[in-house]
Design an enzyme around this catalytic site. Structure first.
Site, PDB file in Angstrom:
ATOM      1  N   ASP A 136      49.560  59.396   3.858  1.00 27.99           N
ATOM      2  CA  ASP A 136      49.430  58.943   5.244  1.00 27.99           C
ATOM      3  C   ASP A 136      50.661  59.367   6.047  1.00 27.99           C
ATOM      4  O   ASP A 136      51.287  58.556   6.735  1.00 27.99           O
ATOM      5  CB  ASP A 136      49.242  57.418   5.284  1.00 27.99           C
ATOM      6  N   GLN A 247      47.814  52.138   0.010  1.00 28.02           N
ATOM      7  CA  GLN A 247      48.854  51.374   0.714  1.00 28.02           C
ATOM      8  C   GLN A 247      48.585  49.886   0.488  1.00 28.02           C
ATOM      9  O   GLN A 247      47.682  49.312   1.089  1.00 28.02           O
ATOM     10  CB  GLN A 247      48.838  51.718   2.219  1.00 28.02           C
ATOM     11  N   ARG A 277      62.370  51.725  12.906  1.00 27.74           N
ATOM     12  CA  ARG A 277      61.054  51.565  13.534  1.00 27.74           C
ATOM     13  C   ARG A 277      60.197  50.794  12.537  1.00 27.74           C
ATOM     14  O   ARG A 277      59.851  51.300  11.473  1.00 27.74           O
ATOM     15  CB  ARG A 277      60.422  52.926  13.818  1.00 27.74           C
ATOM     16  N   ASP A 279      57.139  49.539  11.079  1.00 31.13           N
ATOM     17  CA  ASP A 279      55.770  50.038  11.135  1.00 31.13           C
ATOM     18  C   ASP A 279      54.738  48.909  11.037  1.00 31.13           C
ATOM     19  O   ASP A 279      54.893  47.987  10.237  1.00 31.13           O
ATOM     20  CB  ASP A 279      55.583  51.003   9.949  1.00 31.13           C
ATOM     21  N   GLU A 321      56.570  48.644  16.090  1.00 29.78           N
ATOM     22  CA  GLU A 321      55.379  49.459  16.340  1.00 29.78           C
ATOM     23  C   GLU A 321      54.200  48.497  16.357  1.00 29.78           C
ATOM     24  O   GLU A 321      53.720  48.063  15.311  1.00 29.78           O
ATOM     25  CB  GLU A 321      55.185  50.517  15.246  1.00 29.78           C
TER      26      GLU A 321
HETATM   27  C1  GLC Z   1      51.422  53.015  11.749  1.00 31.48           C
HETATM   28  C2  GLC Z   1      51.734  54.499  11.773  1.00 31.48           C
HETATM   29  C3  GLC Z   1      50.531  55.253  11.321  1.00 31.48           C
HETATM   30  C4  GLC Z   1      50.158  54.811   9.927  1.00 31.48           C
HETATM   31  C5  GLC Z   1      50.001  53.274   9.848  1.00 31.48           C
HETATM   32  C6  GLC Z   1      49.991  52.798   8.437  1.00 31.48           C
HETATM   33  O1  GLC Z   1      50.459  52.679  12.663  1.00 31.48           O
HETATM   34  O2  GLC Z   1      52.144  54.897  13.053  1.00 31.48           O
HETATM   35  O3  GLC Z   1      50.733  56.644  11.364  1.00 31.48           O
HETATM   36  O4  GLC Z   1      48.958  55.421   9.555  1.00 31.48           O
HETATM   37  O5  GLC Z   1      51.076  52.614  10.464  1.00 31.48           O
HETATM   38  O6  GLC Z   1      51.276  52.860   7.879  1.00 31.48           O
END
Ligand code: GLC
Length: 638
Positions: A136, A247, A277, A279, A321
């Protein structure tokens, strides 16, 4: 709390020396209310929150003691200037290290490219050891303490951070908080049955609980990875996997997970990273019967992370994010009923979507009313502003905002998706549907230049269309550079790079993640070339922004309704403090505005600061703007 104090001053003195111990204890006093409040609320019912507090303070002390003297000096400077990141000279650049320059050392050799664009903040996309194979884009981390060997070593990371610091730049990297890779040591141990590590994840023996949760859970990657749970043969159960099956979501209701991830963050901070950042933060806490996003505990976790990272590494910033509905975006900056410090930065997703919407419709009314009514970022937090990132663009236009602008939310979102995938007759864009299907409100992949029509204009050898497309690119960035927050340039936008059609990948977000084209970059000073035109536009924006303190993050943003449907107009700063008025024409047709608006915004003697045409074009009491053009004006200095 007294017991935190007992023995701690002595330990702090032993570990940090008298001067730094005093600073550490002073910081502890400042963060203690947030630390205790959040730990009590999160873990008070299942563990001795007091003992946990002691452990975390001791961990923070360990990390503070391990901090390099040069980083400590940065900490001190930043603590004495908490708004250090809000300066108008703060300009960001986002890239994958390998796609930009092969390795971390290579990135360090290309800093002149960034400096030329006025960049002072470098965000490198995931660079920690990912799982092998599909990861990913690096968001499936197998080891947070090792740099992806293809990019270099942890020593290279520190060397790059040092190099950036010596040039007055800061380094941001991704911290994937919500999940680890299936191949992470914790997950492997969990799968093998180690009870302590099994409790790091959410693994269910059968479908009973997953089915109950699925009732209200959306799918994040419906096409790439349907469902939110994955059966793992070795683990002998259903593992919570919000994103891909590899994940594994962490279980933050377990305080050991909080402690382990905090330590991970602090180790990265001690390697020289300035900004993490964070996530996918909306997903951190799960609650049956909900969509398991934006839960109050997710905010408490972020507040707790902020408190403890401030204690050990006060110069570190946290960036959220959170691609959530516009109404709740600012909550990740701490803007709740009662303000509690949370993330220092968050993506201004709403501004981004409003820009795309207004560019497509040629009408700024939706953007004007939606942006005017939202709360400001609570000081000292700030937005990061951007036109696009490595992810797809999701159409976060709220139904309420759409309705207020006389539109139907669902219809408008669907139309935007069709427009940017080139499916409407008047579209200039060349994007592709990300997952989902044509005809739905599906998110869209594509580079900025391709979505602005550069590709279509070049293919049609249409000079007028090319001029307009490049103007669109510049004007969108003019808003990003001036609306309030740290502007981010996504790698390749400075050269108007197009979709990467060679990126044959199941996940079409790779369409807009092309490798840096250094051949194209060689044309960046050729004013007649497409890359040259984009590059000079961004360079000029950076110079103009850096010279106007009112364009920094702290100055308030006031969106003005001028009654001109095509125009997005906003004032930055306060009267008498050299405010800046930005006027943006979202339509392809020329537009104008009564100059009385300038006076009523508090600017009595307007002076041209920056614009598409290079001058203040006033005719018969009206400020004139070309199609897709912008103008920044200020007060003539006395
Ligand atoms: C965030 C990232 C994205 C990823 C997701 C899972 O949204 O920006 O690219 O797929 O997290 O980690």
């Amino acid at each position: 709390m007294t017991s935190v104090a007992t023995g701690l001053p002595r330990r702090a003195r032993e570990r940090l020396g008298p001067e730094h111990a005093t600073e550490f204890l002073a910081r502890l006093t400042r963060i203690l209310p947030d630390a205790t409040r959040t730990l009590d609320a999160l873990y008070g019912s299942r563990t001795d929150a007091q003992a946990l507090l002691h452990t975390l303070v001791d961990d923070a002390l360990d990390h503070a003691a391990a901090r390099d003297p040069a980083l400590r000096r940065l900490d001190e400077a930043r603590e004495s200037d908490p708004g250090w990141f809000q300066d108008a000279r703060m300009i960001g650049y986002v890239c994958y290290a390998d796609r930009f320059a092969g390795t971390l050392t290579g990135v360090g050799e290309h800093l002149d490219h960034l400096a030329e664009l006025g960049v002072t903040y470098l965000h490198l996309m995931p660079l920690l050891q990912p799982r092998a194979g599909e990861s990913d884009g690096g968001y499936a981390v197998a080891d947070y303490d090792t740099v992806d060997p293809r990019l270099g070593t942890t020593a290279d990371l520190t060397a790059l951070a040092d190099k950036l610091h010596s040039r007055g730049m800061v380094l941001c990297i991704d911290m994937v908080l919500n999940h680890t890779a299936r191949e992470h040591e914790w997950a492997r141990e969990a799968a093998a049955g180690e009870p302590g590590k099994r409790a790091f994840y959410r693994i269910f023996p059968d479908r009973t609980e997953p089915d109950a949760f699925e009732q209200t859970l959306p799918e994040i990657f419906p096409a790439l990875a349907p469902g939110n749970f994955t059966y793992d043969v070795e683990a002998g159960g259903w593992v919570w996997t919000t994103f891909h099956d590899f994940q594994w979501d962490l279980d933050y209701s377990n305080p050991d997970v909080f402690r382990a991830m905090l330590a991970t963050m602090l180790r990265l901070a001690n390697r020289g990273v300035d900004v993490l950042r964070l996530d996918a933060v909306p997903f951190l806490w799960k609650r049956l019967g909900t969509d398991c996003q934006n839960q109050p505990e997710a905010h408490l976790l972020l507040q707790a992370f902020r408190a403890f990272t401030r204690l050990a590494a006060p110069g570190l910033l946290l960036k959220a994010e959170a691609m959530v509905e516009p109404e709740i975006l600012a909550t990740y900056l701490g803007a709740q009923d009662v303000y509690h410090p949370e993330c220092d930065l968050a993506y201004d997703n709403q501004l981004m979507v409003m820009l795309w919407s207004a560019m497509a419709t040629g009408d700024a009314r939706l953007a004007t009313q939606a942006l005017a009514r939202r709360p400001p970022a609570p000081d000292p937090a700030a937005w990061v502003t951007y036109v696009r990132c490595h992810d797809d663009i999701g159409w976060a236009v709220s139904d309420v905002d759409a309705l207020a602008a006389g539109m139907s939310g669902p219809e408008h979102r669907r139309w935007l998706s069709e427009f940017y995938t080139g499916s409407t007759p008047d579209s200039f864009a060349d994007g592709e549907v990300f997952q989902g299907h044509r005809g739905g409100a599906s998110p869209v992949s594509g580079t900025l230049a391709s979505l602005c029509g550069v590709g279509a204009a070049l293919a049609g050898e249409d000079d007028a269309a090319l001029r307009l497309a490049l103007r669109r690119l510049e004007t969108m960035y003019s808003v990003v550079f001036s609306f309030g927050g740290i502007p981010l340039i996504y790698m390749g936008d400075e050269l108007a790079m197009l979709n990467d059609r060679t990126a044959v990948h199941e996940d079409n977000r790779w369409l807009h993640r092309p490798p840096m084209d250094w051949v194209l970059a060689a044309y960046r000073h050729d004013a007649g070339s497409v890359p040259g035109r984009a590059h000079v536009a961004l360079r000029r924006l950076a110079i103009a922004r850096a010279s106007q303190p009112s364009l920094g993050s702290t100055a308030p943003t006031t969106v003005l309704d001028t009654g001109e449907p095509q125009l997005l107009v906003y004032l930055r700063g306060r009267p008498r403090e050299r405010p800046v008025l930005a006027v943006v024409n979202m339509s392809v047709a020329p537009a104008s505005m009564d100059t009385a608006t300038i006076g009523s915004a508090g600017i009595t003697t307007p002076v041209h600061l920056h614009s598409t045409t290079g001058s203040l074009d006033i005719t018969a009491g009206r400020l004139e703007l070309p199609g897709c053009g912008f103008c920044w004006l200020g007060e003539r200095p006395t």
